[in-house]
Design a protein around this motif. Structure first.
Motif, PDB file in Angstrom:
ATOM      1  N   THR A   1       0.842  -1.192   0.000  1.00 22.38           N
ATOM      2  CA  THR A   1       0.000   0.000   0.000  1.00 22.38           C
ATOM      3  C   THR A   1       0.877   1.241   0.000  1.00 22.38           C
ATOM      4  OG1 THR A   1      -0.171   0.009   2.402  1.00 22.38           O
ATOM      5  CG2 THR A   1      -1.914  -1.122   1.208  1.00 22.38           C
ATOM      6  N   ILE A   2       0.303   2.325  -0.467  1.00 23.94           N
ATOM      7  CA  ILE A   2       1.022   3.597  -0.542  1.00 23.94           C
ATOM      8  C   ILE A   2       0.432   4.533   0.495  1.00 23.94           C
ATOM      9  CG2 ILE A   2       1.574   5.580  -1.998  1.00 23.94           C
ATOM     10  CD1 ILE A   2       1.364   3.683  -4.414  1.00 23.94           C
ATOM     11  N   ASP A   3       1.279   4.993   1.411  1.00 25.79           N
ATOM     12  CA  ASP A   3       0.864   5.927   2.456  1.00 25.79           C
ATOM     13  C   ASP A   3       1.231   7.328   1.999  1.00 25.79           C
ATOM     14  OD1 ASP A   3       0.395   7.443   4.708  1.00 25.79           O
ATOM     15  OD2 ASP A   3       1.665   6.251   6.035  1.00 25.79           O
ATOM     16  N   VAL A   4       0.242   8.079   1.504  1.00 28.37           N
ATOM     17  CA  VAL A   4       0.513   9.405   0.954  1.00 28.37           C
ATOM     18  C   VAL A   4       0.934  10.408   2.031  1.00 28.37           C
ATOM     19  CG1 VAL A   4      -0.935   9.111  -1.089  1.00 28.37           C
ATOM     20  CG2 VAL A   4      -1.927  10.055   0.992  1.00 28.37           C
ATOM     21  N   SER A   5       0.745  10.075   3.298  1.00 23.71           N
ATOM     22  CA  SER A   5       1.159  10.986   4.367  1.00 23.71           C
ATOM     23  C   SER A   5       2.624  10.768   4.779  1.00 23.71           C
ATOM     24  CB  SER A   5       0.249  10.823   5.596  1.00 23.71           C
ATOM     25  OG  SER A   5       0.422   9.541   6.155  1.00 23.71           O
ATOM     26  N   ASP A   6       3.264   9.753   4.222  1.00 23.04           N
ATOM     27  CA  ASP A   6       4.657   9.423   4.546  1.00 23.04           C
ATOM     28  C   ASP A   6       5.556   9.933   3.414  1.00 23.04           C
ATOM     29  OD1 ASP A   6       7.150   8.214   4.882  1.00 23.04           O
ATOM     30  OD2 ASP A   6       6.308   6.297   5.539  1.00 23.04           O
ATOM     31  N   GLN A   7       6.300  10.990   3.676  1.00 24.09           N
ATOM     32  CA  GLN A   7       7.127  11.613   2.634  1.00 24.09           C
ATOM     33  C   GLN A   7       8.188  10.663   2.094  1.00 24.09           C
ATOM     34  OE1 GLN A   7       6.779  14.504   0.906  1.00 24.09           O
ATOM     35  NE2 GLN A   7       4.807  14.376   1.949  1.00 24.09           N
ATOM     36  N   GLN A   8       8.776   9.839   2.954  1.00 24.11           N
ATOM     37  CA  GLN A   8       9.782   8.886   2.495  1.00 24.11           C
ATOM     38  C   GLN A   8       9.148   7.864   1.552  1.00 24.11           C
ATOM     39  OE1 GLN A   8      11.895   6.901   5.631  1.00 24.11           O
ATOM     40  NE2 GLN A   8      13.209   5.786   4.222  1.00 24.11           N
ATOM     41  N   ALA A   9       7.956   7.397   1.897  1.00 28.71           N
ATOM     42  CA  ALA A   9       7.246   6.448   1.037  1.00 28.71           C
ATOM     43  C   ALA A   9       6.895   7.097  -0.300  1.00 28.71           C
ATOM     44  CB  ALA A   9       5.988   5.941   1.728  1.00 28.71           C
ATOM     45  N   MET A  10       6.464   8.345  -0.257  1.00 28.04           N
ATOM     46  CA  MET A  10       6.106   9.031  -1.501  1.00 28.04           C
ATOM     47  C   MET A  10       7.331   9.222  -2.399  1.00 28.04           C
ATOM     48  SD  MET A  10       2.901   9.360  -1.738  1.00 28.04           S
ATOM     49  CE  MET A  10       2.573  10.677  -2.907  1.00 28.04           C
ATOM     50  N   ARG A  11       8.485   9.534  -1.810  1.00 24.93           N
ATOM     51  CA  ARG A  11       9.712   9.647  -2.614  1.00 24.93           C
ATOM     52  C   ARG A  11      10.048   8.295  -3.246  1.00 24.93           C
ATOM     53  NH1 ARG A  11      11.197  13.068   1.584  1.00 24.93           N
ATOM     54  NH2 ARG A  11      12.269  11.404   2.688  1.00 24.93           N
ATOM     55  N   PHE A  12       9.918   7.217  -2.453  1.00 30.48           N
ATOM     56  CA  PHE A  12      10.184   5.872  -2.952  1.00 30.48           C
ATOM     57  C   PHE A  12       9.286   5.563  -4.146  1.00 30.48           C
ATOM     58  CE2 PHE A  12       8.680   1.473  -3.064  1.00 30.48           C
ATOM     59  CZ  PHE A  12       9.865   0.795  -3.281  1.00 30.48           C
ATOM     60  N   TRP A  13       7.968   5.762  -3.978  1.00 30.72           N
ATOM     61  CA  TRP A  13       7.028   5.420  -5.048  1.00 30.72           C
ATOM     62  C   TRP A  13       7.197   6.334  -6.257  1.00 30.72           C
ATOM     63  CZ3 TRP A  13       5.285   0.881  -5.501  1.00 30.72           C
ATOM     64  CH2 TRP A  13       5.060   0.108  -4.384  1.00 30.72           C
ATOM     65  N   SER A  14       7.527   7.592  -6.039  1.00 30.53           N
ATOM     66  CA  SER A  14       7.752   8.515  -7.144  1.00 30.53           C
ATOM     67  C   SER A  14       8.920   8.024  -8.002  1.00 30.53           C
ATOM     68  CB  SER A  14       8.035   9.918  -6.606  1.00 30.53           C
ATOM     69  OG  SER A  14       8.304  10.796  -7.654  1.00 30.53           O
TER      70      SER A  14
ATOM     71  N   PRO B   1       5.675  12.132 -10.787  1.00 26.80           N
ATOM     72  CA  PRO B   1       5.699  13.046  -9.651  1.00 26.80           C
ATOM     73  C   PRO B   1       4.785  12.569  -8.510  1.00 26.80           C
ATOM     74  CG  PRO B   1       5.265  14.242 -11.690  1.00 26.80           C
ATOM     75  CD  PRO B   1       5.192  12.782 -12.006  1.00 26.80           C
ATOM     76  N   GLN B   2       5.131  12.971  -7.303  1.00 29.52           N
ATOM     77  CA  GLN B   2       4.358  12.587  -6.125  1.00 29.52           C
ATOM     78  C   GLN B   2       2.898  13.021  -6.234  1.00 29.52           C
ATOM     79  OE1 GLN B   2       6.304  13.678  -2.449  1.00 29.52           O
ATOM     80  NE2 GLN B   2       8.295  13.060  -3.248  1.00 29.52           N
ATOM     81  N   GLU B   3       2.653  14.153  -6.865  1.00 30.49           N
ATOM     82  CA  GLU B   3       1.282  14.647  -7.008  1.00 30.49           C
ATOM     83  C   GLU B   3       0.425  13.668  -7.810  1.00 30.49           C
ATOM     84  OE1 GLU B   3       4.020  16.529  -7.937  1.00 30.49           O
ATOM     85  OE2 GLU B   3       4.094  17.614  -6.041  1.00 30.49           O
ATOM     86  N   GLU B   4       1.017  13.072  -8.845  1.00 27.86           N
ATOM     87  CA  GLU B   4       0.270  12.098  -9.659  1.00 27.86           C
ATOM     88  C   GLU B   4      -0.039  10.844  -8.854  1.00 27.86           C
ATOM     89  OE1 GLU B   4       1.378  11.176 -13.683  1.00 27.86           O
ATOM     90  OE2 GLU B   4       2.298  13.149 -13.924  1.00 27.86           O
TER      91      GLU B   4
END
Length: 80
Positions: free
Chosen positions: A23-36, A42-45
């Motif tokens: 799962t992707i936790d959009v509130s976790d900046q490290q996770a968002m960088r990883f998934w980006s 981009p993280q916004e997408e």
């Protein structure tokens, strides 16, 4: 005693896993960088895709792989 056994003793029986989270936790900046980086968008997408299809990483990846014009949700069928 071998290195592998010593390492297990230090960590207990915890095994290291290099699997991506499901799962992707959009509130976790490290996770968002990883998934980006992983998905190449981009993280916004990613955040927008999570809002549309939920946090399942496979669903998000499939959503983001769709051509740009197909990324928006299809219209709902009329109610009868």
């Amino acid at each position: 005693m071998g290195n592998k056994k010593r390492n297990l003793e230090r960590r207990g029986d915890e095994r290291r896993s290099f699997e991506a989270p499901r799962t992707i936790d959009v509130s976790d900046q490290q996770a968002m960088r990883f998934w980006s980086q992983r998905l190449g968008v981009p993280q916004e997408e990613i955040a927008e895709a999570v809002r549309e299809v939920g946090p399942n990483s496979t669903a998000v990846a499939l959503k983001l792989e769709a051509p740009q014009e197909e990324r928006t949700a299809p219209p709902s069928p009329p109610l009868r």
